[in-house]
Design an enzyme around this catalytic site. Structure first.
Site, PDB file in Angstrom:
ATOM      1  N   HIS A  61       5.986   1.098   3.452  1.00 54.23           N
ATOM      2  CA  HIS A  61       7.053   1.012   4.634  1.00 54.23           C
ATOM      3  C   HIS A  61       7.609   0.374   5.065  1.00 54.23           C
ATOM      4  O   HIS A  61       7.884  -0.049   6.706  1.00 54.23           O
ATOM      5  CB  HIS A  61       6.059   2.439   5.505  1.00 54.23           C
ATOM      6  CG  HIS A  61       6.532   3.614   4.860  1.00 54.23           C
ATOM      7  ND1 HIS A  61       7.177   4.672   5.170  1.00 54.23           N
ATOM      8  CD2 HIS A  61       5.527   3.850   3.353  1.00 54.23           C
ATOM      9  CE1 HIS A  61       7.350   6.195   4.775  1.00 54.23           C
ATOM     10  NE2 HIS A  61       6.201   5.917   3.570  1.00 54.23           N
ATOM     11  N   SER A  90       0.422  -1.477   0.173  1.00 56.53           N
ATOM     12  CA  SER A  90       0.068  -0.069   0.240  1.00 56.53           C
ATOM     13  C   SER A  90       0.886   1.239  -0.007  1.00 56.53           C
ATOM     14  O   SER A  90       0.596   2.186  -1.318  1.00 56.53           O
ATOM     15  CB  SER A  90      -1.072   0.037   1.167  1.00 56.53           C
ATOM     16  OG  SER A  90      -0.034   0.773   2.631  1.00 56.53           O
ATOM     17  N   CYS A 110       4.356   9.757  10.402  1.00 60.50           N
ATOM     18  CA  CYS A 110       5.133  10.012   8.901  1.00 60.50           C
ATOM     19  C   CYS A 110       3.686   9.820   7.628  1.00 60.50           C
ATOM     20  O   CYS A 110       3.212   8.949   7.726  1.00 60.50           O
ATOM     21  CB  CYS A 110       5.580   9.327   9.226  1.00 60.50           C
ATOM     22  SG  CYS A 110       6.468   9.070   6.656  1.00 60.50           S
ATOM     23  N   GLY A 166      -1.209  -1.451   5.232  1.00 59.22           N
ATOM     24  CA  GLY A 166      -0.022  -1.774   6.517  1.00 59.22           C
ATOM     25  C   GLY A 166      -0.245  -1.237   7.799  1.00 59.22           C
ATOM     26  O   GLY A 166      -0.403  -2.191   8.824  1.00 59.22           O
ATOM     27  N   HIS A 167      -0.243   0.012   8.000  1.00 59.43           N
ATOM     28  CA  HIS A 167      -0.156   0.961   9.354  1.00 59.43           C
ATOM     29  C   HIS A 167      -1.225   0.519  10.065  1.00 59.43           C
ATOM     30  O   HIS A 167      -0.939   0.013  11.251  1.00 59.43           O
ATOM     31  CB  HIS A 167       0.271   2.411   8.824  1.00 59.43           C
ATOM     32  CG  HIS A 167      -0.047   3.195  10.008  1.00 59.43           C
ATOM     33  ND1 HIS A 167       1.145   3.020  10.963  1.00 59.43           N
ATOM     34  CD2 HIS A 167      -0.883   4.036  10.579  1.00 59.43           C
ATOM     35  CE1 HIS A 167       1.711   4.286  11.935  1.00 59.43           C
ATOM     36  NE2 HIS A 167       0.253   5.022  11.629  1.00 59.43           N
ATOM     37  N   LEU A 185       4.781  -4.696  16.417  1.00 56.49           N
ATOM     38  CA  LEU A 185       5.395  -5.065  14.344  1.00 56.49           C
ATOM     39  C   LEU A 185       5.323  -4.217  12.975  1.00 56.49           C
ATOM     40  O   LEU A 185       6.001  -4.718  11.787  1.00 56.49           O
ATOM     41  CB  LEU A 185       3.610  -5.952  14.209  1.00 56.49           C
ATOM     42  CG  LEU A 185       3.440  -6.504  12.899  1.00 56.49           C
ATOM     43  CD1 LEU A 185       4.519  -8.257  12.647  1.00 56.49           C
ATOM     44  CD2 LEU A 185       2.346  -6.999  12.785  1.00 56.49           C
ATOM     45  N   TYR A 206       7.887  -1.750  13.636  1.00 59.56           N
ATOM     46  CA  TYR A 206       8.919  -1.679  13.487  1.00 59.56           C
ATOM     47  C   TYR A 206       9.172  -3.028  13.269  1.00 59.56           C
ATOM     48  O   TYR A 206      10.273  -3.886  13.252  1.00 59.56           O
ATOM     49  CB  TYR A 206       9.463  -1.062  14.763  1.00 59.56           C
ATOM     50  CG  TYR A 206       9.121  -0.213  15.134  1.00 59.56           C
ATOM     51  CD1 TYR A 206       8.092   1.153  13.598  1.00 59.56           C
ATOM     52  CD2 TYR A 206       9.209  -0.093  16.227  1.00 59.56           C
ATOM     53  CE1 TYR A 206       8.194   2.228  14.532  1.00 59.56           C
ATOM     54  CE2 TYR A 206       8.232   2.041  16.693  1.00 59.56           C
ATOM     55  CZ  TYR A 206       7.997   2.278  15.475  1.00 59.56           C
ATOM     56  OH  TYR A 206       8.039   4.270  15.911  1.00 59.56           O
TER      57      TYR A 206
END
Length: 543
Positions: A113, A110, A175, A182-183, A475, A477
Site C-alpha cells: 500500500h 508487506s 482499509c 508498513g502501516h 508519512l 500518505y
C-alpha cells in the site's frame, strides 16, 4: 549463524534457478545473489519455492498481486531481479546479507500500500522481499496482547482478535488489506485514534532484522531503535518481522452513522461548524468528513456532497445527547444510527456493511484504480470562502474521482507528546486531510499527468488554510512531491526538506538512530532517513 548445506543440493538448486536466460544487464550480480541464498538457506530443497525470477511462470502474478496502485504496474515500471518470499526469520536474514554482499538494493513489501510504490519499485537493480508468507497472529486474551507478523493485514488482525473476544480491539486503519509491517511503522490511525491514539502508540515489542542480519527484539535493539520504527518508517532501519501490540477495550455494542448533505442542504456551513468542534468531541466519538463532487437533482448539474461518517464507542442512547450538546446543527436522529459490534464496524467503514466477517481476511482490494494522494494538517477552521474554493476545484474532476477525507484529532491524540514517537502531529491539530484523485486511464501518460496536476493545484490552493513552518504531511500518505533523496549519498540537508514535514523536530533524532545502526545507508529509498557522514565510512553504492 551457521548453516549446513549439502554442496550437491546447492549446485542443483542453482542450476534449476538459472535454466533460463535473463534479459537483465546485472545478471552476474543476481546470479551471485541467488547462489549466496542457496548457501545460506538451511533447507536448500525449498529455495525454488521461495524465490521467483522473471522466468518463473508465477513471477508476474506474485509481483502484481500486492501492487495496490496500478499507476506503478505499467510495462515501463522497473521490475525486481528477484522476489524472495521468506517463510521464517532466517530467510530474511539470508536475503539481507546476500543483497548487501552483492550490491543489490532490497525493497520490503508487506501489503503493497505504499502510495508511491516504494515497496516494490526502484531505479537501481533491486530485490523485493515480499513478506506475504509471514502472517501468523497469536492473540493472548488474558494479557490483552497480540503478536503479529509483518506480512499480515489489518483485516486479519481484526478478525483474529474478534475470534477470541468481543470486547477487545485495536486502533489501526480502516482499509483491511493494508499490511501491518508498513502501516504500523508509519503511525497507523483509524476510527479509534481519539480514544487510543495510533497503532504505533500501542506497540510494546518488535522483532527486526538489522543491516548486519541480526535478529533483534526490543531489548536487544535498544530503546532508540524501538522508538524510531514506531512512526519513523521501519524500512529505513531494517526489516520489521513482527509486532507485539497492546489490545484495547471496546464496548460490546458501538454505534455508527453516515449522514450525507449537499450544498442545497447547507453543507458548507456544516463543514465549517464541524471544524470548530470536531477535535473537542468526547473521545468516544469520531466523525470524519468525506468531501466530493456529486450529481445534482437538476439535470447536468453538479453539487458538493459531504458525508459525516462516524463511530461511537457506545450505544445510540448515549450518543444522541452527546450530539445534541456538541453538534446539534447536524440534526442526528435515532433512525440515522445503527448499533453493531466493533468488529462489524470494521466492515461498515470499508463499505462492506452486512458482509461476512471472513471478508476481512481477503487481501484483495475491492477495486484497483490508479491514484495520487497528498496530505495536510488543519490547525484552524477553514473559512466558508476557503471551502467554496475547494468546491470549485472538485467540480473540475469527474464525479466521485477527486475527494478530501478529513479525520478529527483531539482526545488521546492531544495528550501524547510530539516526541513520544517519531509521529509528531499531536496537540494543536483539528485533523488530518487526505487528498485523493482516482482515474481509470491506465497507460495514458497524458491523462494520468492531468489528474496529478489537478491534485497538485488543489494542494497549492490549500496553502493558506493548513499547518505552516513546516507545512506538515503524514508519512503513510507518502508524497514524493514534497522532496526526495538523491540516491544513497543524499545528505542531511537534502533529506531535511521532506523529513521535517513528516517528522518535525523528531527528524534529527531519526537521523542519529540511522547513523548508529546503518551508517552506510544500505536501507535506502527515495524518502528513507539518511545517516550523518561518518569519517572513514563509505556510503553504500548499488550496481
Amino acid at each position: 549463524m551457521k548453516y549446513s548445506v549439502a554442496s550437491s543440493m546447492s549446485a542443483y538448486i542453482f542450476l534449476l534457478l538459472f535454466s533460463f536466460s535473463w534479459p537483465i544487464t546485472s545478471s552476474q550480480s543476481h546470479e551471485s545473489f541467488l547462489q549466496c541464498l542457496s548457501l545460506h538457506f538451511s533447507n536448500s530443497s525449498s529455495i525454488s519455492k521461495l524465490i521467483y525470477t522473471p522466468n518463473n511462470p508465477s513471477y508476474f502474478s506474485l509481483l502484481n498481486f500486492s501492487i495496490q496502485n496500478p499507476r506503478f504496474s505499467s510495462p515501463f515500471t522497473p521490475k525486481p531481479l528477484v522476489i524472495v518470499t521468506p517463510l521464517q526469520p532466517s530467510h530474511v536474514q539470508a536475503a539481507v546479507n546476500c543483497t548487501r554482499k552483492h550490491s543489490l538494493q532490497i525493497r520490503v513489501r508487506s501489503g503493497g500500500h505504499d502510495y508511491e510504490g516504494l515497496s516494490y519499485i526502484s531505479d537501481v537493480p533491486f530485490v523485493i522481499l515480499d513478506l506475504i508468507n509471514l502472517r501468523s497472529i497469536a492473540v493472548d486474551e488474558e494479557n490483552s496482547t497480540l503478536w503479529v507478523e509483518a506480512g499480515a493485514t489489518v483485516g486479519e488482525v481484526y478478525y483474529r482478535i474478534a475470534e477470541k473476544s468481543t470486547t477487545l480491539g485495536f486502533p489501526a486503519g480502516i482499509c483491511p488489506t493494508m499490511g501491518v509491517g508498513g502501516h504500523f511503522s508509519g503511525g497507523g490511525y483509524g476510527t479509534m485514534l481519539r480514544k487510543y491514539g495510533l497503532a504505533a502508540d500501542n506497540i510494546v515489542d518488535a522483532r527486526l532484522v538489522d543491516v548486519e542480519g541480526n535478529l533483534l527484539d526490543r531489548k536487544s535493539m535498544g530503546e532508540d531503535l524501538f522508538w524510531a520504527i514506531r512512526g519513523g518508517g521501519g524500512v529505513s532501519f531494517g526489516v520489521v518481522l513482527a509486532w507485539k501490540i497492546k489490545l484495547v477495550p471496546v464496548p460490546s455494542t458501538v454505534a455508527v452513522f453516515t449522514i450525507t448533505r449537499n450544498l442545497e442542504q447547507n453543507a458548507t456551513k456544516l463543514v465549517h461548524q464541524w471544524m470548530q468542534v470536531a477535535d473537542k468531541f468526547h473521545e468516544d466519538l469520531f466523525i470524519r468528513l468525506i468531501l466530493q463532487a456529486a450529481n445534482s437533482n437538476e439535470d447536468g448539474k453538479k453539487t458538493i456532497q459531504v458525508s459525516f461518517n462516524s463511530l461511537f464507542l457506545g450505544g445510540v442512547d448515549r450518543l444522541l445527547p452527546l450530539m445534541e450538546k456538541s453538534f446539534p446543527e447536524l440534526g442526528l436522529r435515532k433512525e440515522d444510527c445503527t448499533e453493531m459490534s466493533w468488529i462489524k464496524s470494521a466492515l461498515y467503514f470499508n463499505g462492506q456493511n452486512g458482509q461476512p466477517l471472513e471478508s476481512l481476511l481477503d487481501r484483495t482490494l475491492q477495486s484497483k484504480l490508479s491514484f495520487k494522494a497528498k496530505s495536510d494538517f488543519v490547525q484552524k477552521p477553514i473559512s466558508e470562502k476557503g471551502l467554496e474554493g475547494i468546491w470549485k476545484l472538485l467540480y473540475e474532476e469527474e464525479v466521485g474521482r477527486g475527494m478530501l477525507i478529513i479525520s478529527p484529532y483531539g482526545g488521546k491524540m492531544s495528550k501524547i507528546l510530539e516526541s513520544e514517537t517519531p509521529f509528531p502531529h499531536r496537540a494543536g491539530n483539528i485533523g488530518v486531510i487526505q487528498y485523493l484523485i482516482y482515474w481509470e486511464e491506465e497507460g495514458n501518460v497524458t491523462k494520468s499527468q492531468m489528474h496529478i496536476n489537478w491534485i497538485r493545484r488543489l494542494h497549492s490552493y490549500m496553502t493558506p488554510y493548513v499547518s505552516k513552518k513546516p507545512r506538515s504531511a503524514y508519512l503513510n500518505y507518502r508524497d514524493l512531491d514534497i522532496g526526495t533523496n538523491r540516491g544513497p549519498s543524499t545528505n542531511y540537508e537534502q533529506a531535511r526538506i521532506w523529513g521535517v514535514k513528516y517528522f518535525k523536530s523528531n527528524f534529527d533524532r531519526l537521523v542519529l538512530v540511522k547513523t548508529m545502526g546503518d551508517p552506510a545507508n544500505f536501507f535506502w529509498n527515495e524518502q528513507s532517513i539518511p545517516p550523518l557522514p561518518v569519517r572513514g565510512q563509505k556510503i553504500y553504492n548499488y550496481i
